[in-house]
Write an enzyme that holds these catalytic residues in place. Sequence first.
Site, PDB file in Angstrom:
ATOM      1  N   GLU A 172       0.793  -1.235   0.000  1.00  0.00           N
ATOM      2  CA  GLU A 172       0.000   0.000   0.000  1.00  0.00           C
ATOM      3  C   GLU A 172       0.825   1.285   0.000  1.00  0.00           C
ATOM      4  O   GLU A 172       0.843   2.021   0.997  1.00  0.00           O
ATOM      5  CB  GLU A 172      -0.924   0.042   1.225  1.00  0.00           C
ATOM      6  CG  GLU A 172      -2.028  -0.963   1.187  1.00  0.00           C
ATOM      7  CD  GLU A 172      -3.089  -0.739   2.279  1.00  0.00           C
ATOM      8  OE1 GLU A 172      -2.937   0.191   3.093  1.00  0.00           O
ATOM      9  OE2 GLU A 172      -4.063  -1.498   2.306  1.00  0.00           O
ATOM     10  N   GLU A 360      -5.452  -8.268   1.180  1.00  0.00           N
ATOM     11  CA  GLU A 360      -5.969  -7.855   2.492  1.00  0.00           C
ATOM     12  C   GLU A 360      -7.433  -7.515   2.359  1.00  0.00           C
ATOM     13  O   GLU A 360      -7.850  -6.828   1.417  1.00  0.00           O
ATOM     14  CB  GLU A 360      -5.271  -6.594   3.030  1.00  0.00           C
ATOM     15  CG  GLU A 360      -3.960  -6.810   3.701  1.00  0.00           C
ATOM     16  CD  GLU A 360      -3.422  -5.533   4.357  1.00  0.00           C
ATOM     17  OE1 GLU A 360      -4.223  -4.693   4.828  1.00  0.00           O
ATOM     18  OE2 GLU A 360      -2.193  -5.387   4.387  1.00  0.00           O
TER      19      GLU A 360
HETATM   20  C1  NOJ Z   1      -3.753  -1.952   5.533  1.00  0.00           C
HETATM   21  C2  NOJ Z   1      -2.375  -2.158   6.059  1.00  0.00           C
HETATM   22  O1  NOJ Z   1      -1.602  -2.840   5.107  1.00  0.00           O
HETATM   23  C3  NOJ Z   1      -2.314  -2.865   7.394  1.00  0.00           C
HETATM   24  O2  NOJ Z   1      -1.043  -2.682   7.900  1.00  0.00           O
HETATM   25  C4  NOJ Z   1      -3.393  -2.316   8.303  1.00  0.00           C
HETATM   26  O3  NOJ Z   1      -3.299  -2.854   9.586  1.00  0.00           O
HETATM   27  C5  NOJ Z   1      -4.743  -2.610   7.701  1.00  0.00           C
HETATM   28  N1  NOJ Z   1      -4.829  -1.922   6.433  1.00  0.00           N
HETATM   29  C6  NOJ Z   1      -5.922  -2.159   8.555  1.00  0.00           C
HETATM   30  O4  NOJ Z   1      -5.901  -0.790   8.697  1.00  0.00           O
END
Ligand code: NOJ
Length: 452
Positions: A172, A360
């Site tokens: 991200e 994710e």
């Molecule tokens: C995206 C991120 O990659 C991760 O580190 C984070 O904990 C989650 N979103 C939830 O916010």
Amino acid sequence: MAAMTDLQRGDFGDEFTWGVAHASYQVEGAWDADGKGPSIWDAFAHGGGRIRGGATGDVACDFYHRYETDTDLVRELGFDAQRFSISWPRVLPDGVGRVNPAGLDFYDRVVDACLERGVQPWPTLYHWDLPQALQDRGGWANRSIVGWFEEYVQVVAERLGDRVRDWMVFNEPCSFLVVGHLLGYHAPGVRSLRTYLAGTHHVNLAQAVGARVLRATVADANVGTTHIVTPMTTAGDTERDRRARASLDVIANRIFWEPNLGLGYPVDDAPLIAGIDRYRKAGDDEDVRVDWDFVGVQYYQRQRVLSWPVPKLRGIPLPRKDFRRYEITAMGWEVQPDGLYESLERWHAYGRIPTLIVTENGAAFPDHLVEGRVHDDRRIAFYRDHLAEVRRALGDGIPVHGYFCWSLMDNFEWAEGYDPRFGLVHVDFDTQARTVKDSGRWFQGFLGADAT
Ligand code: NOJ
């Protein structure tokens, strides 16, 4: 949206990868153990006042010492794959130069622990914990970082490449560049349009360099990266609304995706990013291109936008939530499962990515551990509804080949500390006890791992 009760693992095909995800700083702890150097998150957390409850990742889930039993849980719940990230300063304490053998050994053991349990290791090379030593030299704003990153990727690929096939270069970019370098409430806590623009261009170049090193070093590597996708919405659909949506969409989404696809920077849709030209050099448009084997789509929420005549910006993100129409998570995010379909469809529409993987997806809810159980029905419904959207995408011919839950276990949620719990497994941060939540058991049943 009604929960889909008829969801079956078989609907997704035999080759579909089912995984869980977590990241170095959020779970490992051992922040200064065995020769590790400090990262920007160590410095940010120790700097005080910027993380809810004064939390740090010093201990986190103590995954550094518990990776074997945590990987047992991955297997027990029936997942095929574990996505974790590698801490650059654990491997290269100064960011470049001297390698820390104990740090590399740790990831070597994590990979072996996965393989011994029949779990595929899916490492990400950068999940936000830059060596502080490199931040002191300008961090992502310094173009030399492309070469520093190349050196780091080479070291890791040489060590793990005999056993690891599936790699993600970045996690991200939007999140650490917008939140960490433009808005300043994540590490390194910088608030600067110039730093965001310079950093973005250098990360885009580093994506390509990282992918090239992996391809050159790892036989048969499956090389991807991950992006959060945040669909933008406005209440109306006037020309001004469309322009506002388009502008925010560039700033949070397209600026991180399209240069790697050979499409350049979409400056016309977002005058705010015009200054990125200052950081581009001859040859960069070619050097930045990557033929990804896969892109990891990460989806959490849509973003509401209000058209607003701010010079160059055209719109502003709206924090307002619609409590009447949507469920709201502990992060204050609206639950809109069809946004996941939209995100996958959007990447597919580029026509350049052979494989998409949901790397994710998940939600934080206020969980309660009572008599050894966490009845997290809302999380189960969340996963069911989102998986139904993945199935719909597959049915419509979108090539989705895997799905990773965020997260295996409750962990350090960045500026929000330990309050938001995203895990399938509950963690008691005082005792480090793990308790599988009902959602973890739901996956175990869904994946057919509860039969024995
Ligand atoms: C995206 C991120 O990659 C991760 O580190 C984070 O904990 C989650 N979103 C939830 O916010």
